[in-house]
Design a protein around this motif. Structure first.
Motif, mmCIF file in Angstrom:
data_model
loop_
_atom_site.group_PDB
_atom_site.id
_atom_site.type_symbol
_atom_site.label_atom_id
_atom_site.label_comp_id
_atom_site.label_asym_id
_atom_site.label_seq_id
_atom_site.Cartn_x
_atom_site.Cartn_y
_atom_site.Cartn_z
ATOM 1 N N LEU A 275 79.615 10.875 -12.481
ATOM 2 C CA LEU A 275 78.087 10.067 -12.518
ATOM 3 C C LEU A 275 77.084 11.339 -12.455
ATOM 4 O O LEU A 275 77.131 12.205 -11.760
ATOM 5 C CB LEU A 275 77.843 9.051 -11.488
ATOM 6 C CG LEU A 275 78.903 7.747 -11.674
ATOM 7 C CD1 LEU A 275 79.067 7.230 -10.307
ATOM 8 C CD2 LEU A 275 78.367 6.670 -12.601
ATOM 9 N N LYS B 261 68.015 4.015 -8.071
ATOM 10 C CA LYS B 261 67.978 3.460 -6.707
ATOM 11 C C LYS B 261 66.570 3.366 -6.241
ATOM 12 O O LYS B 261 65.829 2.530 -5.679
ATOM 13 C CB LYS B 261 68.783 4.482 -5.516
ATOM 14 C CG LYS B 261 68.571 4.039 -4.087
ATOM 15 C CD LYS B 261 69.452 2.594 -4.031
ATOM 16 C CE LYS B 261 69.604 2.429 -2.320
ATOM 17 N NZ LYS B 261 70.031 1.047 -2.180
ATOM 18 N N LEU C 74 71.455 8.490 -10.509
ATOM 19 C CA LEU C 74 71.925 7.609 -9.384
ATOM 20 C C LEU C 74 70.709 7.552 -8.500
ATOM 21 O O LEU C 74 70.239 6.391 -8.106
ATOM 22 C CB LEU C 74 73.039 8.245 -8.735
ATOM 23 C CG LEU C 74 74.344 8.153 -9.316
ATOM 24 C CD1 LEU C 74 75.479 8.665 -8.419
ATOM 25 C CD2 LEU C 74 74.581 6.659 -9.658
ATOM 26 N N GLY D 91 82.061 7.449 -8.338
ATOM 27 C CA GLY D 91 81.330 6.106 -7.805
ATOM 28 C C GLY D 91 80.490 5.976 -6.596
ATOM 29 O O GLY D 91 80.515 7.199 -5.835
ATOM 30 N N GLY E 165 73.798 0.500 -8.358
ATOM 31 C CA GLY E 165 74.425 0.158 -9.517
ATOM 32 C C GLY E 165 74.030 -0.820 -10.340
ATOM 33 O O GLY E 165 72.898 -1.501 -9.850
ATOM 34 N N THR E 166 74.585 -1.394 -11.300
ATOM 35 C CA THR E 166 74.279 -2.519 -12.047
ATOM 36 C C THR E 166 75.283 -3.616 -11.729
ATOM 37 O O THR E 166 74.897 -4.871 -12.274
ATOM 38 C CB THR E 166 74.248 -1.914 -13.612
ATOM 39 O OG1 THR E 166 75.434 -1.228 -14.048
ATOM 40 C CG2 THR E 166 73.055 -1.266 -14.039
ATOM 41 N N ARG E 167 76.357 -3.154 -11.351
ATOM 42 C CA ARG E 167 77.235 -4.388 -11.165
ATOM 43 C C ARG E 167 77.065 -4.825 -9.755
ATOM 44 O O ARG E 167 76.979 -4.060 -8.707
ATOM 45 C CB ARG E 167 78.767 -3.987 -11.296
ATOM 46 C CG ARG E 167 79.332 -4.288 -12.524
ATOM 47 C CD ARG E 167 80.854 -3.776 -12.813
ATOM 48 N NE ARG E 167 81.678 -4.146 -11.507
ATOM 49 C CZ ARG E 167 82.996 -3.427 -11.306
ATOM 50 N NH1 ARG E 167 82.906 -2.485 -11.827
ATOM 51 N NH2 ARG E 167 83.451 -4.020 -10.175
ATOM 52 N N THR F 93 75.284 -3.320 -4.812
ATOM 53 C CA THR F 93 75.468 -3.022 -6.214
ATOM 54 C C THR F 93 76.629 -1.948 -6.038
ATOM 55 O O THR F 93 76.714 -1.095 -5.061
ATOM 56 C CB THR F 93 74.443 -2.546 -7.083
ATOM 57 O OG1 THR F 93 74.036 -1.489 -6.424
ATOM 58 C CG2 THR F 93 73.661 -3.609 -7.101
ATOM 59 N N ILE F 94 77.431 -1.777 -7.202
ATOM 60 C CA ILE F 94 78.374 -0.508 -7.472
ATOM 61 C C ILE F 94 78.275 -0.241 -8.775
ATOM 62 O O ILE F 94 77.720 -0.728 -9.667
ATOM 63 C CB ILE F 94 79.761 -1.341 -6.868
ATOM 64 C CG1 ILE F 94 80.990 -0.351 -7.075
ATOM 65 C CG2 ILE F 94 80.213 -2.210 -8.150
ATOM 66 C CD1 ILE F 94 81.977 -0.554 -6.371
ATOM 67 N N VAL F 95 78.509 1.297 -8.912
ATOM 68 C CA VAL F 95 78.653 1.959 -10.124
ATOM 69 C C VAL F 95 79.752 2.996 -9.863
ATOM 70 O O VAL F 95 79.986 3.349 -9.051
ATOM 71 C CB VAL F 95 77.432 2.788 -10.296
ATOM 72 C CG1 VAL F 95 76.912 3.781 -9.392
ATOM 73 C CG2 VAL F 95 77.339 3.249 -11.691
ATOM 74 N N LYS F 96 80.346 2.896 -11.193
ATOM 75 C CA LYS F 96 81.661 3.821 -11.101
ATOM 76 C C LYS F 96 81.999 4.403 -12.494
ATOM 77 O O LYS F 96 81.369 3.668 -13.506
ATOM 78 C CB LYS F 96 82.936 3.250 -10.541
ATOM 79 C CG LYS F 96 83.477 1.998 -11.048
ATOM 80 C CD LYS F 96 84.791 1.630 -10.497
ATOM 81 C CE LYS F 96 85.292 0.556 -11.131
ATOM 82 N NZ LYS F 96 86.833 0.449 -10.616
ATOM 83 N N PHE G 91 78.209 3.085 -4.022
ATOM 84 C CA PHE G 91 78.143 1.543 -3.759
ATOM 85 C C PHE G 91 77.122 1.601 -2.444
ATOM 86 O O PHE G 91 76.983 2.341 -1.712
ATOM 87 C CB PHE G 91 79.132 0.657 -3.777
ATOM 88 C CG PHE G 91 80.057 1.000 -2.556
ATOM 89 C CD1 PHE G 91 79.892 0.278 -1.278
ATOM 90 C CD2 PHE G 91 81.078 1.984 -2.810
ATOM 91 C CE1 PHE G 91 80.827 0.786 -0.255
ATOM 92 C CE2 PHE G 91 81.981 2.025 -1.849
ATOM 93 C CZ PHE G 91 81.953 1.548 -0.650
#
Lengths: 337, 164
Positions: A52, A61, A57, A38, A68-70, A44-47, A40
């Motif tokens: 990953l 960035k 990543l 994960g 992240g996309t969320r 945004t956050i990615v996990k 963040f």
């Protein structure tokens, strides 16, 4: 080992790259991989529990400005507490007013039984004892070599290799930006403002340089060292602090006539916890130039121990975080985890 | 106080012990003894002794015992251990203030000597003044630290101390 990276700026990206580069070392030395599960940043956050790709990543960035996309919707603390991983690598920027958001991230991780590695000075310079107690209470590790002096390994050196020594005092140069400015003033006879502008143009000083030139950065690091090495219970606010903002060419020249240079020195001993400009004889180790950091420890058996290194930078700071990561892996192996 | 003496001792047993004993008896600390067997003057052997004593009074007592024991003192050098005074202040420092600082330091006990150098005009807000010198006691440096700290806080000077 599963890790989450909090904060994905220069340091976060650096450690992601280094984790990718050192997989063979992790496998050979510890028989396991280190997976980033994960990451963040502020928005945004990615996990992904299966891991990953660090390169991907960093690429995302760089191209989109986010890791992240969320969207981060305020649930970071809960994520840290509830998500399944072993170690939080906390690299959010230092906030010397209230230590946030780093403090909340670190406490959430420690409280839920996760190790923490941090480069963030704020929580350590303001709430060191609280964090150390939380780590001990939850039987996890809190490591912070990267918070002081980048690639200069002063904390782990003092606490591990010099464990048998009584350390009487410490003094050193803990901010490369100030050292660069003072050195340029002396070498070229530049006024302070011009040396500062030069440092800003070279990317050595921030656009708002007050954190460096007013001694705030050095004072944070000194408070961390006082707690970590000398067992004191102090915060950044306990450090007597004078910066270099009002150092003039005349002052530099007068010191030069005495064969001395002016350096911003942090000092810890039984009577003193102070960051201030000092006159240092030419040829003394602390008369070092450039952006290097240096620390001298005075010990009972080994005498004077001096350590020098690059105090900042993407890979230099990642190197310090890597040393903490390896220390946690070693400890886990020793405990048969 | 460190003392270096050239003594001339009779060439008979027990003379060296007799010469060194009053140093220890007066709380002195012997740092070195060099026996010059080949250097005989009037049948006496030359011995160079370096030692530390707490005060001039203690040194005088040692010299008195040597006189009674007929130990010749050919040469004596004594010198006090000194501690460097190094302070640099930056700010709006009027000439009167520099005079006042100089006077205050000159009147302090155990300040062996001081020198004040300064740059800039009296009206400059960034005048720099360098105070150097020697103190004969370490505690004096602590008093000077305090003196300059208070002065700098009161007048808003930047204080730059030397490295101990």
């Amino acid at each position: 080992m599963k890790v989450v990276i909090a904060g994905f700026g220069t340091v976060g990206q650096g450690i992601a790259e280094v984790i990718g580069m050192r997989q063979e070392l992790f496998s050979k030395s510890f028989g396991q991989q280190v997976k980033i599960v994960g990451a963040f940043d502020s928005s945004t956050i990615v996990k992904n529990a299966r891991g990953l790709d660090p390169v991907e990543l960093v690429r995302r960035k760089a191209s989109t400005g986010t890791v992240g996309t969320r969207k981060v919707d305020g649930g970071v603390k809960e994520l840290i507490e509830e998500y399944d991983f072993d170690t939080l690598i906390e690299t959010t920027p230092t906030n010397i007013l209230d230590a946030e958001p780093g403090y909340t991230h670190i406490m959430a991780a420690l409280g839920s039984g996760k190790n923490v590695i941090t480069s963030n000075k704020g929580p350590l310079a303001l709430r060191f004892r609280e964090l150390s107690k939380a780590a001990a209470r939850n039987k996890v590790q809190l490591r912070y070599e990267a918070s002081v002096g980048g690639a200069m390994p002063v904390i782990n050196l003092s606490r591990e290799l010099l464990r048998g020594e009584e350390i009487f005092s410490l003094r050193g140069i803990l901010n490369g930006t100030c050292n660069f400015i003072l050195n340029r003033m002396k070498d070229e006879g530049l006024p302070f403002e011009q040396a500062l502008r030069e440092a800003q143009e070279m990317g050595i000083a921030e656009r708002d340089p007050s954190y460096d030139i007013d001694g705030v950065d050095s004072a944070c690091k000194l408070a961390i060292l006082a707690n970590a090495i000398f067992g004191k219970d102090v915060t950044y606010n306990d450090v007597i602090r004078t910066g270099i903002r009002n150092i003039t060419e005349d002052a530099i020249a007068l010191a030069g006539e005495q064969n001395k240079v002016i350096r911003l020195i942090g000092e810890i001993n039984k009577d003193r916890l102070e960051v201030s400009p000092r006159m240092v004889p030419n040829g003394h180790p602390l008369a070092i130039g450039g952006t290097l950091n240096i620390v001298q420890l005075l010990t009972d058996l080994a005498g004077e121990v001096t350590v020098v290194g690059r105090g900042a930078g993407r890979m230099e700071t990642a190197s310090a975080i890597l040393s903490d990561l390896l220390a946690i892996l070693s400890e886990d192996r020793a405990k048969g985890r | 106080m460190k003392v270096n003496v050239d003594l001339r001792l009779k060439d008979i047993p027990g003379q060296l012990v007799g010469a060194l004993e009053p140093i220890s008896a007066n709380d002195g600390n012997i740092r070195g003894v060099v026996h010059h067997h080949d250097d005989r003057v009037g049948g006496r052997i030359a011995v160079n002794v370096t030692f530390e004593v707490r005060s001039e009074h203690a040194l005088n007592k040692i010299l008195e015992v040597w006189r009674k024991r007929e130990v010749d003192v050919a040469k004596i050098d004594s010198f006090f251990e000194t501690f460097p005074i190094q302070y640099l202040i930056v700010g709006s420092i009027p000439t009167k203030e520099l005079e006042s600082i100089t006077k205050a330091l000159e009147s302090m006990e155990n300040v062996a000597f001081i020198e004040v150098r300064y740059t800039g005009s009296a009206n400059s807000s960034s005048r720099a003044a360098l105070v150097t010198g020697k103190a004969s006691k370490k505690e004096t440096i602590a008093s000077l630290d305090q003196f300059f700290k208070q002065r700098s806080e009161k007048h808003d000077y930047i204080l730059i101390r030397g490295l101990d």
